[in-house]
Design an enzyme around this catalytic site. Structure first.
Site, PDB file in Angstrom:
ATOM      1  CG  HIS A 197      17.678  33.244  21.336  1.00  0.00           C
ATOM      2  ND1 HIS A 197      18.058  33.630  20.063  1.00  0.00           N
ATOM      3  CD2 HIS A 197      18.801  33.272  22.106  1.00  0.00           C
ATOM      4  CE1 HIS A 197      19.369  33.895  20.081  1.00  0.00           C
ATOM      5  NE2 HIS A 197      19.837  33.678  21.299  1.00  0.00           N
ATOM      6  CG  LEU A 237      -1.865  -1.204   1.356  1.00  0.00           C
ATOM      7  CD1 LEU A 237      -2.556  -1.208   2.716  1.00  0.00           C
ATOM      8  CD2 LEU A 237      -2.897  -1.165   0.233  1.00  0.00           C
ATOM      9  CG  HIS A 266       1.445  18.339   1.125  1.00  0.00           C
ATOM     10  ND1 HIS A 266       2.680  17.959   0.678  1.00  0.00           N
ATOM     11  CD2 HIS A 266       1.300  19.624   0.751  1.00  0.00           C
ATOM     12  CE1 HIS A 266       3.250  18.972   0.070  1.00  0.00           C
ATOM     13  NE2 HIS A 266       2.429  20.000   0.093  1.00  0.00           N
ATOM     14  CB  CYS A 304       3.706   9.232  -1.623  1.00  0.00           C
ATOM     15  SG  CYS A 304       4.403  10.064  -0.198  1.00  0.00           S
ATOM     16  CB  ILE A 360      11.815  14.435  -9.719  1.00  0.00           C
ATOM     17  CG1 ILE A 360      10.468  14.148  -9.058  1.00  0.00           C
ATOM     18  CG2 ILE A 360      12.588  13.147  -9.994  1.00  0.00           C
ATOM     19  CD1 ILE A 360       9.572  13.175  -9.808  1.00  0.00           C
ATOM     20  CB  SER A 384       0.582  11.226 -11.504  1.00  0.00           C
ATOM     21  OG  SER A 384       1.512  11.263 -10.435  1.00  0.00           O
TER      22      SER A 384
HETATM   23  P1  NAI Z   1       8.317  19.215 -12.410  1.00  0.00           P
HETATM   24  O1  NAI Z   1       7.087  19.618 -13.090  1.00  0.00           O
HETATM   25  O2  NAI Z   1       8.590  19.672 -11.019  1.00  0.00           O
HETATM   26  O3  NAI Z   1       9.585  19.638 -13.277  1.00  0.00           O
HETATM   27  C1  NAI Z   1       9.776  19.195 -14.586  1.00  0.00           C
HETATM   28  C2  NAI Z   1      10.765  20.113 -15.245  1.00  0.00           C
HETATM   29  O4  NAI Z   1      11.112  19.558 -16.487  1.00  0.00           O
HETATM   30  C3  NAI Z   1      10.225  21.506 -15.488  1.00  0.00           C
HETATM   31  O5  NAI Z   1      11.152  22.443 -15.016  1.00  0.00           O
HETATM   32  C4  NAI Z   1      10.062  21.553 -17.011  1.00  0.00           C
HETATM   33  O6  NAI Z   1      10.256  22.836 -17.529  1.00  0.00           O
HETATM   34  C5  NAI Z   1      11.169  20.601 -17.440  1.00  0.00           C
HETATM   35  N1  NAI Z   1      10.982  19.996 -18.753  1.00  0.00           N
HETATM   36  C6  NAI Z   1       9.824  19.526 -19.286  1.00  0.00           C
HETATM   37  N2  NAI Z   1      10.067  19.019 -20.510  1.00  0.00           N
HETATM   38  C7  NAI Z   1      11.393  19.129 -20.727  1.00  0.00           C
HETATM   39  C8  NAI Z   1      12.254  18.753 -21.797  1.00  0.00           C
HETATM   40  N3  NAI Z   1      11.798  18.139 -22.871  1.00  0.00           N
HETATM   41  N4  NAI Z   1      13.572  19.028 -21.679  1.00  0.00           N
HETATM   42  C9  NAI Z   1      14.058  19.645 -20.581  1.00  0.00           C
HETATM   43  N5  NAI Z   1      13.289  20.018 -19.550  1.00  0.00           N
HETATM   44  C10 NAI Z   1      11.975  19.756 -19.618  1.00  0.00           C
HETATM   45  O7  NAI Z   1       8.324  17.623 -12.513  1.00  0.00           O
HETATM   46  P2  NAI Z   1       9.174  16.524 -11.760  1.00  0.00           P
HETATM   47  O8  NAI Z   1      10.390  17.091 -11.146  1.00  0.00           O
HETATM   48  O9  NAI Z   1       9.312  15.410 -12.733  1.00  0.00           O
HETATM   49  O10 NAI Z   1       8.193  16.089 -10.606  1.00  0.00           O
HETATM   50  C11 NAI Z   1       6.917  15.521 -10.932  1.00  0.00           C
HETATM   51  C12 NAI Z   1       5.890  15.905  -9.929  1.00  0.00           C
HETATM   52  O11 NAI Z   1       6.165  15.319  -8.687  1.00  0.00           O
HETATM   53  C13 NAI Z   1       5.824  17.399  -9.714  1.00  0.00           C
HETATM   54  O12 NAI Z   1       4.494  17.813  -9.738  1.00  0.00           O
HETATM   55  C14 NAI Z   1       6.412  17.607  -8.362  1.00  0.00           C
HETATM   56  O13 NAI Z   1       5.839  18.689  -7.673  1.00  0.00           O
HETATM   57  C15 NAI Z   1       6.127  16.275  -7.666  1.00  0.00           C
HETATM   58  N6  NAI Z   1       7.163  16.021  -6.692  1.00  0.00           N
HETATM   59  C16 NAI Z   1       7.171  16.707  -5.521  1.00  0.00           C
HETATM   60  C17 NAI Z   1       8.169  16.538  -4.628  1.00  0.00           C
HETATM   61  C18 NAI Z   1       8.176  17.338  -3.391  1.00  0.00           C
HETATM   62  O14 NAI Z   1       7.150  17.928  -3.067  1.00  0.00           O
HETATM   63  N7  NAI Z   1       9.293  17.438  -2.682  1.00  0.00           N
HETATM   64  C19 NAI Z   1       9.262  15.589  -4.853  1.00  0.00           C
HETATM   65  C20 NAI Z   1       9.182  14.963  -6.113  1.00  0.00           C
HETATM   66  C21 NAI Z   1       8.167  15.166  -6.989  1.00  0.00           C
END
Ligand code: NAI
Length: 463
Positions: free
Chosen positions: A442, A39, A319, A43, A181, A142
């Site tokens: 502090h 499960l 979240h 995430c 990521i 996703s």
């Molecule tokens: P992301 O949407 O954060 O970043 C993808 C990046 O790839 C963007 O900057 C975009 O401009 C770039 N990109 C897209 N197509 C491209 C190309 N052909 N060539 C070069 N650059 C390109 O997506 P990411 O990092 O894959 O994460 C996926 C999802 O997972 C996001 O919605 C993210 O918020 C979530 N996530 C959240 C985390 C956290 O909250 N700490 C940790 C990991 C993922």
């Protein structure tokens, strides 16, 4: 009889499992359909949790080299035992996924193992079973977005899943996508010795984040060894005996340059996962990006079928999905439930961390809102000085007329924890003066939040 439930949730990720647990706590009979052997969804299995375990371990590894000598701690040159490094992560995953299994049992939620599809009003098919439910919630999350012509083999060309499983530290890691990521997993392997190059399509990393934060953070990452190719796209990845040859072009097109790498990480976003759900046959509408369309109460166009989390619009954050799951369960049980989308924090778990909530300066400018900004650097914070973690700052943006806090952006150690102070203030419609007048312990890093609040309309004490 056994196959009748008040609620059937499809998908046991953070959105689905929280929805199931909350609904069960409120007295509904609940089944949750999940096809993975454990499960917790992306995430817990291949996302937030394992990446944080590797980020934690690799950060300590880096500290041995960079921070220990200055503190007079002599332990010699650290070595990485990759098997144990990965086992440490697996333990974290195991503990968390088993935890959800325990919570399901405790709340008498039936885990129906298999792939669920919606087969009619109030009906979900799983293998040979047909579950009948008053309410159906789609929480299927996703999947990794792919690039045409670049095939992910999870060995040399990896997604975030394969990047958690590398059996040796690559000498050269090329990351496609400068989003969350790419920067988190790039940090993991970079700290262990990989040379990390990031190819980002846009002119800046972390799209949507506050511009000033992005500028400063880019500088910090460059100091750590990250090499950025901004405004560029990868058009081809070729496997050769000597490694991978990666063709990179300017985003607008033009002459290609060839970069070399041992591993390529594709991190260009994620897409709603709806495969096998039978949405079309059930007449459930999706948008142009394949996301399930819902109304403000998370109901799809088919009565009794709801959707939450990454599979619907909005930030793909665990979240956010969790809050939606709980709010929906409350509504289905006849109570009130809602999510405040204006106050959803985002954290990048790099070192230092980057965290934000609410509006950026760029967004407020575009909306024509007048605002004040207060900033305070960690170089002037006593605790950060003592810990020698002085990189970054706290930035608070407040409405010029009402002083209500509109956005908070932090780069710094523990930013992911500090941001919650801002979330609480904003949830209570607090002003910068409200924060500035509170007593902060502090010495803490939190005091930088108070000082930034003081800076919004006046002067911080320690600057
Ligand atoms: P992301 O949407 O954060 O970043 C993808 C990046 O790839 C963007 O900057 C975009 O401009 C770039 N990109 C897209 N197509 C491209 C190309 N052909 N060539 C070069 N650059 C390109 O997506 P990411 O990092 O894959 O994460 C996926 C999802 O997972 C996001 O919605 C993210 O918020 C979530 N996530 C959240 C985390 C956290 O909250 N700490 C940790 C990991 C993922």
């Amino acid at each position: 009889m056994a196959d009748q439930f008040d609620l059937v949730v499809i998908g046991a990720g953070p959105g689905g499992y929280e929805c199931a647990i909350k609904a069960a706590q409120l007295g509904l009979s609940v089944a949750c359909v999940e096809k993975n052997p454990t499960l917790g969804g992306t995430c817990l299995n291949v996302g937030c949790i394992p990446s944080k375990a590797l980020l934690h371990a690799s950060e300590l590894f880096a500290e041995v080299t960079h921070a220990f000598p200055g503190m007079g701690i002599e332990v010699g040159t650290p070595k990485i035992n990759i098997k144990q490094f990965l086992a440490f992560k697996d333990e974290a995953v195991d503990g968390n996924t088993k935890g959800i299994e325990f919570l399901f049992k405790k709340n008498k939620i039936e885990w129906v193992k298999g792939e669920g599809s919606v087969v009619g009003t109030g009906k979900v098919k799983v293998g040979t079973r047909t579950l009948e439910a008053k309410h159906i919630v789609i929480a299927t999350g996703s999947d990794v977005a792919r690039l045409p012509g670049i095939e992910i083999d999870e060995k040399q060309i990896v997604s975030s899943t394969g990047a958690l499983l590398l059996d040796k530290v690559p000498e050269r890691l090329l990351v496609i996508g400068g989003g969350v990521i790419g920067l988190e997993l790039g940090s993991v392997w970079g700290r262990l010795g990989a040379k990390v190059q990031v190819v980002e399509f846009l002119d800046a990393i972390l799209p949507g984040m506050d511009g000033e934060v992005v500028k400063n953070f880019t500088r910090i990452l460059k100091k750590q060894g990250f090499d950025f190719k901004l405004g560029s796209k990868v058009t081809k990845v070729e496997k050769t005996k000597a490694g991978l040859k990666v063709s990179v072009e300017p985003a607008a097109g033009g002459a290609a340059t060839v970069l070399e790498a041992d591993v390529v990480l594709v991190a260009v976003g994620r897409m709603a996962f709806t495969k096998g759900l039978g949405l079309e046959a059930a007449g459930i509408a999706t948008d142009k990006r394949g996301r399930v369309v819902v109304d403000a109460a998370y109901q799809t166009n088919v009565a009794g079928v709801y959707a939450i989390g990454d599979v619907i619009a909005g930030p793909m954050l665990a979240h956010k999905a969790m809050e939606e799951g709980v709010a929906l369960a409350e509504r289905l049980a006849g109570h009130y439930g809602a999510v405040n989308y204006d106050v959803i924090p985002g954290v990048v778990y790099t070192s230092p961390e980057v965290a934000s909530v609410g509006k950026t300066e760029e967004a407020l400018k575009a909306e024509g809102v007048d605002y004040n900004v207060g900033k305070f650097p960690f170089t002037a914070n006593g605790r950060a000085k003592a810990n020698k973690t002085t990189e970054g700052f706290v930035k608070i943006i407040a409405d010029k007329v009402t002083d209500r806090v509109l956005g908070v952006h932090i780069i710094g150690t523990n930013a992911g924890e500090l941001i919650q102070e801002a979330v609480i203030a904003m949830e209570f419609a607090g002003s910068s003066e409200d924060i500035a007048r509170m007593c902060f312990a502090h010495p803490t890093l939190s005091e930088a939040v108070k000082e930034a609040a003081l800076a919004v309309t006046g002067s911080p004490i320690h600057m």
